[in-house]
Write an enzyme that holds these catalytic residues in place. Structure first.
Site, PDB file in Angstrom:
ATOM      1  CG  ASP A   1      41.858  50.762  70.774  1.00 60.36           C
ATOM      2  OD1 ASP A   1      41.869  52.007  70.670  1.00 60.36           O
ATOM      3  OD2 ASP A   1      40.853  50.064  70.551  1.00 60.36           O
TER       4      ASP A   1
ATOM      5  CG  HIS B   1      62.790  70.658  58.904  1.00 58.13           C
ATOM      6  ND1 HIS B   1      63.728  69.938  59.598  1.00 58.13           N
ATOM      7  CD2 HIS B   1      63.153  70.556  57.605  1.00 58.13           C
ATOM      8  CE1 HIS B   1      64.610  69.435  58.758  1.00 58.13           C
ATOM      9  NE2 HIS B   1      64.284  69.800  57.541  1.00 58.13           N
TER      10      HIS B   1
ATOM     11  CG  ASP C   1      59.514  70.918  50.457  1.00 61.10           C
ATOM     12  OD1 ASP C   1      59.298  69.949  49.697  1.00 61.10           O
ATOM     13  OD2 ASP C   1      60.563  71.051  51.108  1.00 61.10           O
TER      14      ASP C   1
ATOM     15  CG  ASP D   1      61.362  66.424  48.141  1.00 60.43           C
ATOM     16  OD1 ASP D   1      60.581  67.332  48.449  1.00 60.43           O
ATOM     17  OD2 ASP D   1      62.455  66.229  48.712  1.00 60.43           O
TER      18      ASP D   1
ATOM     19  CG  HIS E   1      68.607  73.837  52.823  1.00 61.80           C
ATOM     20  ND1 HIS E   1      68.621  73.404  51.526  1.00 61.80           N
ATOM     21  CD2 HIS E   1      67.765  74.908  52.844  1.00 61.80           C
ATOM     22  CE1 HIS E   1      67.816  74.152  50.799  1.00 61.80           C
ATOM     23  NE2 HIS E   1      67.286  75.094  51.580  1.00 61.80           N
TER      24      HIS E   1
ATOM     25  CG  HIS F   1      67.368  64.854  49.566  1.00 61.14           C
ATOM     26  ND1 HIS F   1      66.372  64.006  49.144  1.00 61.14           N
ATOM     27  CD2 HIS F   1      66.755  66.050  49.763  1.00 61.14           C
ATOM     28  CE1 HIS F   1      65.211  64.660  49.095  1.00 61.14           C
ATOM     29  NE2 HIS F   1      65.423  65.911  49.445  1.00 61.14           N
TER      30      HIS F   1
ATOM     31  CG  HIS G   1      65.717  63.393  53.427  1.00 59.58           C
ATOM     32  ND1 HIS G   1      65.735  64.118  54.582  1.00 59.58           N
ATOM     33  CD2 HIS G   1      65.188  64.238  52.496  1.00 59.58           C
ATOM     34  CE1 HIS G   1      65.246  65.329  54.366  1.00 59.58           C
ATOM     35  NE2 HIS G   1      64.902  65.417  53.109  1.00 59.58           N
TER      36      HIS G   1
ATOM     37  CD  GLU H   1      65.817  69.875  48.800  1.00 58.61           C
ATOM     38  OE1 GLU H   1      65.058  70.511  49.545  1.00 58.61           O
ATOM     39  OE2 GLU H   1      65.880  68.642  48.773  1.00 58.61           O
TER      40      GLU H   1
ATOM     41  CE1 TYR I   1      64.253  78.597  52.498  1.00 55.29           C
ATOM     42  CE2 TYR I   1      66.644  78.332  52.338  1.00 55.29           C
ATOM     43  CZ  TYR I   1      65.365  77.869  52.065  1.00 55.29           C
ATOM     44  OH  TYR I   1      65.196  76.706  51.367  1.00 55.29           O
TER      45      TYR I   1
ATOM     46  NE  ARG J   1      62.815  73.811  50.252  1.00 53.42           N
ATOM     47  CZ  ARG J   1      62.379  74.233  51.425  1.00 53.42           C
ATOM     48  NH1 ARG J   1      63.049  75.170  52.074  1.00 53.42           N
ATOM     49  NH2 ARG J   1      61.289  73.725  51.976  1.00 53.42           N
TER      50      ARG J   1
ATOM     51  CD  GLU K   1      62.797  69.360  47.020  1.00 57.97           C
ATOM     52  OE1 GLU K   1      61.895  69.903  47.691  1.00 57.97           O
ATOM     53  OE2 GLU K   1      63.468  68.395  47.439  1.00 57.97           O
TER      54      GLU K   1
HETATM   55  N1  GLY Z   1      60.772  68.012  51.737  1.00 55.45           N
HETATM   56  C1  GLY Z   1      61.968  67.619  52.301  1.00 55.45           C
HETATM   57  C2  GLY Z   1      63.088  68.012  51.473  1.00 55.45           C
HETATM   58  O1  GLY Z   1      62.917  68.779  50.546  1.00 55.45           O
HETATM   59  O2  GLY Z   1      64.158  67.543  51.632  1.00 55.45           O
HETATM   60 MN    MN Z   2      61.139  68.974  49.488  1.00 48.89          MN
HETATM   61 MN    MN Z   3      64.050  67.502  49.170  1.00 44.59          MN
END
Ligand code: GLY
Ligand code: MN
Ligand code: MN
Length: 433
Positions: free
Chosen positions: A41, A248, A265, A276, A357, A361, A368, A386, A390, A399, A401
């Site tokens: 449940d 990730h 992050d 973020d 990457h 975004h 996102h 960001e 790597y 990184r 951001e």
């Molecule tokens: N933490 C997810 C990104 O930076 O897009």
């Molecule tokens: Mn992030």
């Molecule tokens: Mn991000």
């Protein structure tokens, strides 16, 4: 709901912006998300549907919003349906919204706020008057939705019950609207960012050789909850050493080692708006010469990218230009060779081995966030910047951001006060030990 209600004008304004985009005699239906089951449940915590929240500010399950701006009856131009509470619900789950509270929160007149049990006849009435119905679906390009959402079930129901009606996708309109934030939304985002900043300072104080990544994660949730945030904006990445090369990485299970880096992050979610942030800090408080060289390269790319992010720019060409800045930095670091770069296949640039990457975004009610990526940048849009490098063979991932607001004159750094210079981070880590 932990946060004080947001100003109802935010939602009144959002509805007005959507209504302007609708053709005559169009009706719009939006549903809350389900409370998703786990096992036995058990359930997951409720997360409101972002589109519904954007248009009415109601953070409660089973809510339905109907917009029918050209209805003859003024009371039917916007209608909110909420779950009727009962003695049993009050005892087991606690307070639910009264009609009055829902009206105050959403700015929808009380005469247009109904219990959910009143939905059926009104739905029939609206469908019989409407020329077309705008129905909602998750059209984020990278979403994988294997389950039937309430919105999806409603689409099937409408198609079954009114097969000759004309149906339209609401999602492109919502993406258009939500990608340009109002001043009120920016105020809420800034609050999420301010709490995130506090979280980062807490970590600068906490991190030292020997701590576990999950202990670092725990510090963050403490900071979010004590400041009225709902929790993490997304599962935080707390990645020591080579773990930072897993983009990730969510396990957060390793010990932080002396002499290594820690990629962080994370972000707070406040009133459904998300911050973020990424910083990469030295576990023992001092960057090595090599770490510092790579760190400064990433920082220069971030600063170069910020200069490029301004009204009129397409994200695709921005990404290509950022790639060139990164390529320069990787050449300087000796990670790329100029001969090889000269001969590279332009569709598969070599820099992608180390920076694989995207750079930016949309950010807002979703991390996102939704938005048409083929649309030129406009004031009011919020993006992350960001870049990262790597190097798996060295076990180094860095990184950085920040979140920025596009203004007429360029990208305004909403995280300008959050330490990013290597010296500043070292000084803060030294001071707080
Ligand atoms: N933490 C997810 C990104 O930076 O897009
Ligand atoms: Mn992030
Ligand atoms: Mn991000």
């Amino acid at each position: 709901m932990r946060y004080p209600p947001l100003p109802k004008e935010l939602f009144i304004e959002s509805r007005a912006r959507l209504s302007k985009k609708l053709p005559p005699k169009a009706a719009v239906f939006l549903h809350a998300n389900d409370i998703y089951p786990t096992n036995a449940d058990g359930t997951m915590n409720f997360v409101q549907n972002s589109d519904l929240f954007y248009l009415c500010g109601v953070d409660q399950e089973e809510t339905v919003l109907v917009l029918f701006p050209s209805a003859l009856d003024e009371k039917m131009r916007v209608m909110l349906f909420i779950r009727e509470t009962s003695e049993t619900i009050a005892i087991w789950e606690g307070e639910k919204l009264t009609k009055e509270q829902a009206s105050v929160r959403s700015g929808i007149p009380i005469t247009s706020v109904h219990w959910l049990s009143d939905f059926e006849p009104i739905y029939r009435h609206v469908m019989c008057q409407a020329r077309q119905a705008y129905l909602n679906s998750n059209e984020h390009a990278r979403a994988t939705v294997d389950i039937e959402t309430r919105d999806r079930r409603f689409i099937h129901r409408c198609q079954r019950e009114f097969p000759l009606h004309h149906y339209e996708r609401l999602a492109p309109l919502m993406h258009d609207l939500r990608s340009v934030k109002s001043a009120r939304e920016i105020t809420v985002l800034k609050k999420a960012i301010a709490i995130t900043e506090q979280g980062f300072h807490r970590l600068l104080h906490f991190v030292k050789p020997g701590v576990m990544e999950y202990e670092v994660e725990a510090e963050l949730i403490h900071e979010w909850i004590r400041n009225g945030a709902q929790g993490h904006a997304f599962s935080p990445i707390i990645a020591n050493g080579k773990n930072a090369c897993v983009l990730h990485y969510l396990d957060n299970k390793s010990r932080c080692l002396d002499g290594s880096l820690l990629l962080l992050d994370f972000g707070a979610r406040y009133a459904n708006y998300n911050a973020d942030l990424t910083r990469t800090i030295p576990v023992n408080g001092r960057y090595t010469t090599r770490q510092r060289a790579i760190y400064d390269a990433v920082l220069r790319v971030q600063r170069g990218a910020r200069k490029l992010l301004k009204p009129g720019v397409f994200l695709k060409s921005y990404q290509e230009k950022v790639g060139l800045i990164m390529q320069e930095e990787l050449l300087k670091l000796g990670l790329l060779k100029s001969d090889a770069v000269k001969k590279q296949d332009k569709t598969k640039p070599l820099y992608k081995k180390y920076f694989m990457h995207g750079t930016s975004h949309h950010l807002g009610l979703d991390v996102h966030d939704v938005g048409d990526i083929s649309r030129k940048l406009e004031p009011g849009m919020v993006f992350t910047i960001e870049p990262g490098i790597y190097i798996r063979e060295e076990g180094i991932g860095i990184r950085l951001e920040n979140d920025v607001l596009i203004t007429k004159s360029g990208a305004l750094d909403l995280m300008a006060s959050i330490p990013i210079e290597a010296e500043e981070i070292e000084a803060l880590m030294a001071k707080k030990k």
